[in-house]
Motif scaffolding. Structure first.
Motif, PDB file in Angstrom:
ATOM      1  N   PRO A 241      54.297  31.252  33.723  1.00 40.61           N
ATOM      2  CA  PRO A 241      54.744  29.863  33.915  1.00 40.61           C
ATOM      3  C   PRO A 241      54.004  29.216  35.073  1.00 40.61           C
ATOM      4  N   GLU A 242      53.822  27.916  34.996  1.00 36.61           N
ATOM      5  CA  GLU A 242      52.938  27.221  35.937  1.00 36.61           C
ATOM      6  C   GLU A 242      53.278  27.480  37.393  1.00 36.61           C
ATOM      7  N   ASP A 243      54.578  27.519  37.712  1.00 36.57           N
ATOM      8  CA  ASP A 243      54.952  27.703  39.117  1.00 36.57           C
ATOM      9  C   ASP A 243      54.868  29.158  39.569  1.00 36.57           C
ATOM     10  N   GLN A 244      54.513  30.058  38.658  1.00 35.77           N
ATOM     11  CA  GLN A 244      54.393  31.470  39.010  1.00 35.77           C
ATOM     12  C   GLN A 244      52.949  31.979  38.973  1.00 35.77           C
ATOM     13  N   ARG A 245      52.048  31.132  38.533  1.00 33.45           N
ATOM     14  CA  ARG A 245      50.660  31.567  38.411  1.00 33.45           C
ATOM     15  C   ARG A 245      50.001  31.730  39.779  1.00 33.45           C
ATOM     16  N   PRO A 246      49.035  32.603  39.852  1.00 31.24           N
ATOM     17  CA  PRO A 246      48.296  32.738  41.109  1.00 31.24           C
ATOM     18  C   PRO A 246      47.325  31.584  41.309  1.00 31.24           C
ATOM     19  N   THR A 247      47.085  31.269  42.559  1.00 30.28           N
ATOM     20  CA  THR A 247      46.019  30.316  42.885  1.00 30.28           C
ATOM     21  C   THR A 247      44.744  31.052  43.267  1.00 30.28           C
ATOM     22  N   ALA A 248      44.859  32.364  43.434  1.00 26.97           N
ATOM     23  CA  ALA A 248      43.702  33.178  43.793  1.00 26.97           C
ATOM     24  C   ALA A 248      43.903  34.577  43.219  1.00 26.97           C
ATOM     25  N   ILE A 249      42.793  35.234  42.920  1.00 30.25           N
ATOM     26  CA  ILE A 249      42.820  36.605  42.416  1.00 30.25           C
ATOM     27  C   ILE A 249      41.869  37.456  43.245  1.00 30.25           C
ATOM     28  N   PHE A 250      42.384  38.591  43.711  1.00 25.19           N
ATOM     29  CA  PHE A 250      41.542  39.597  44.357  1.00 25.19           C
ATOM     30  C   PHE A 250      41.372  40.746  43.366  1.00 25.19           C
ATOM     31  N   ALA A 251      40.177  40.892  42.839  1.00 24.75           N
ATOM     32  CA  ALA A 251      39.882  41.953  41.877  1.00 24.75           C
ATOM     33  C   ALA A 251      39.370  43.181  42.616  1.00 24.75           C
ATOM     34  N   GLY A 252      39.822  44.359  42.188  1.00 21.62           N
ATOM     35  CA  GLY A 252      39.455  45.606  42.862  1.00 21.62           C
ATOM     36  C   GLY A 252      38.046  46.071  42.608  1.00 21.62           C
ATOM     37  N   SER A 253      37.277  45.352  41.790  1.00 28.37           N
ATOM     38  CA  SER A 253      35.855  45.642  41.599  1.00 28.37           C
ATOM     39  C   SER A 253      35.165  44.382  41.109  1.00 28.37           C
ATOM     40  N   ASP A 254      33.863  44.301  41.325  1.00 30.98           N
ATOM     41  CA  ASP A 254      33.105  43.150  40.845  1.00 30.98           C
ATOM     42  C   ASP A 254      33.131  43.053  39.326  1.00 30.98           C
ATOM     43  N   LEU A 255      33.069  44.208  38.656  1.00 26.78           N
ATOM     44  CA  LEU A 255      33.066  44.177  37.188  1.00 26.78           C
ATOM     45  C   LEU A 255      34.351  43.567  36.649  1.00 26.78           C
ATOM     46  N   MET A 256      35.490  43.884  37.257  1.00 27.89           N
ATOM     47  CA  MET A 256      36.747  43.266  36.823  1.00 27.89           C
ATOM     48  C   MET A 256      36.744  41.784  37.152  1.00 27.89           C
ATOM     49  N   ALA A 257      36.134  41.402  38.266  1.00 28.44           N
ATOM     50  CA  ALA A 257      36.023  39.978  38.601  1.00 28.44           C
ATOM     51  C   ALA A 257      35.183  39.238  37.558  1.00 28.44           C
ATOM     52  N   TYR A 258      34.172  39.911  37.019  1.00 31.36           N
ATOM     53  CA  TYR A 258      33.367  39.286  35.955  1.00 31.36           C
ATOM     54  C   TYR A 258      34.237  38.971  34.743  1.00 31.36           C
ATOM     55  N   GLY A 259      35.202  39.839  34.460  1.00 37.35           N
ATOM     56  CA  GLY A 259      36.125  39.584  33.364  1.00 37.35           C
ATOM     57  C   GLY A 259      36.963  38.338  33.609  1.00 37.35           C
TER      58      GLY A 259
END
Length: 380
Positions: A241-259
């Protein structure tokens, strides 16, 4: 075609024994200066290249070092091997590479260990990211064989070990996002069976706790260190839901960040305008994606350098005290290392954690204007 010169040829031409030639080639003392000069001149004139294996046999110790690596396709392996090669280039040693590829794993990693022990070809082994294969590497150590691990999956209690300060790196990444005004920061973990994944999660939690922000289970998803799992995690997070979504994501690897980048592009979500993103590893391609990825840099090249330095220290020490890795090499090496060393008094095996650094690029964006983003509804 001219026959390749051997050490016997050099000894005959110089009028000395093969042992004397070997001592000169290995920079040993107690050789008459005139004899040394004559041998070196003949070596140069004849274009003689000594065999590392033969030199080791003649001197009672191999001048080959084994480096055990996973698949060469892993993005961090080239940087680690570069550091290894740079350090080896300043010594009399040469490298033998052993690869734990898919075929090796199918036939059994233990076969490589048996081969290393039976051939006595190398003086020591630097095992790079052995993961689940570390139990086989520990067997080498138990046989009194010089071994050093560069690892982020396991932390064997007995073997000298080198890795990155994962917790501090993750803490710095999340602190950066907090400083930009983000309060709903999601984390895509690596597999939690790995030490590095647990340490990165702890760094994430530590940064949030210091700002009085509770860790929300819905914002933490376990991935698999690959692009596909990063994309799946992004879909789950951005479907909240909109009020629960993240405004930022910290991915534990660059490859996951690419996803995450891939899913955001599919859905028309602007990074960093609507969602900030930080990865971990700083592999070379992370500077080339668009937007360029903010990420935690692991010192892969320095890991290779330090790993070889520690291994050489162990080998040199073994000349004086047979394979005793619990003695003074750690003290000697600490003078060379800038790393933080955790060396318990009752468990001397060396632990070196190298510092990470945050590489700030476009993907984390500017300071947040509001506590929540305007991310549109996401279709599954």
């Amino acid at each position: 075609m001219a026959r390749k010169r051997t050490i016997d040829d050099i000894a005959r031409l110089a009028g000395v024994s093969k042992t004397t030639v070997s001592r000169v080639l290995n920079n040993k003392p107690d050789v008459d200066p005139n004899t040394r000069e004559r041998i070196l001149r003949i070596v140069k004139e004849e274009g003689f290249v000594p065999s590392a294996t033969a030199a080791g046999l003649a001197g009672g110790r191999s001048h080959l070092l084994g480096v055990l690596v996973p698949s060469f396709t892993w993005p961090m392996i080239p940087d680690i091997v570069c550091g290894i090669a740079e350090t080896i280039g300043n010594t009399a040693y040469e490298l033998v590479l052993y690869s734990l590829n898919d075929k090796t794993r199918e036939n059994g990693e233990g076969d490589i260990i048996d081969h290393i022990l039976s051939t006595n070809l190398v003086a020591g082994i630097l095992a790079v990211l052995p993961g689940q294969s570390s139990k086989f590497v520990i067997r080498l150590h138990q046989h009194g064989f010089p071994v050093v691990l560069i690892d982020d999956q396991d932390d064997p209690p007995l073997v000298p070990w080198i890795g990155a300060d994962n917790q501090c790196g993750a803490y710095d990444a999340v602190k950066h996002l907090l400083a930009l005004g983000h309060r709903r920061i999601a984390h895509i973990q690596g597999p939690m069976k790995y030490v590095c994944s647990r340490e990165r999660y702890e760094g994430y939690c530590q940064a949030l706790r210091e700002h009085g922000i509770p860790v929300e289970p819905t914002l933490v998803i376990e991935g698999a260190f690959d692009t596909a799992s990063g994309r799946d995690a992004a879909q789950t997070l951005l479907s909240l839901p909109e009020d629960q979504r993240p405004t930022a994501i910290f991915a534990g690897s660059d490859l996951m960040a690419y996803g995450v980048l891939a899913f955001a592009e599919e859905q028309g979500i602007d990074i960093p305008g609507e969602l900030a993103l930080v990865g971990f590893d700083a592999i070379g391609s992370s500077a080339l994606v668009r937007p360029a990825l903010t990420t935690v840099k692991q010192p892969f090249q320095e890991m290779g350098q330090r790993g070889i330095e520690v291994l050489l220290s162990i080998i040199e020490q073994s000349d004086q005290q047979r394979f005793n890795v619990r003695s003074g090499y750690a003290r000697d090496f600490m003078r060379l290392s800038r790393a933080n060393v955790d060396e318990p008094a009752n468990a001397p095996p060396l632990r070196i954690r190298l510092a990470t650094s945050l590489v700030v690029r476009a993907s984390c964006g500017m300071r947040q204007r509001s506590p929540f983003s305007s991310i549109k509804s996401v279709s599954r």
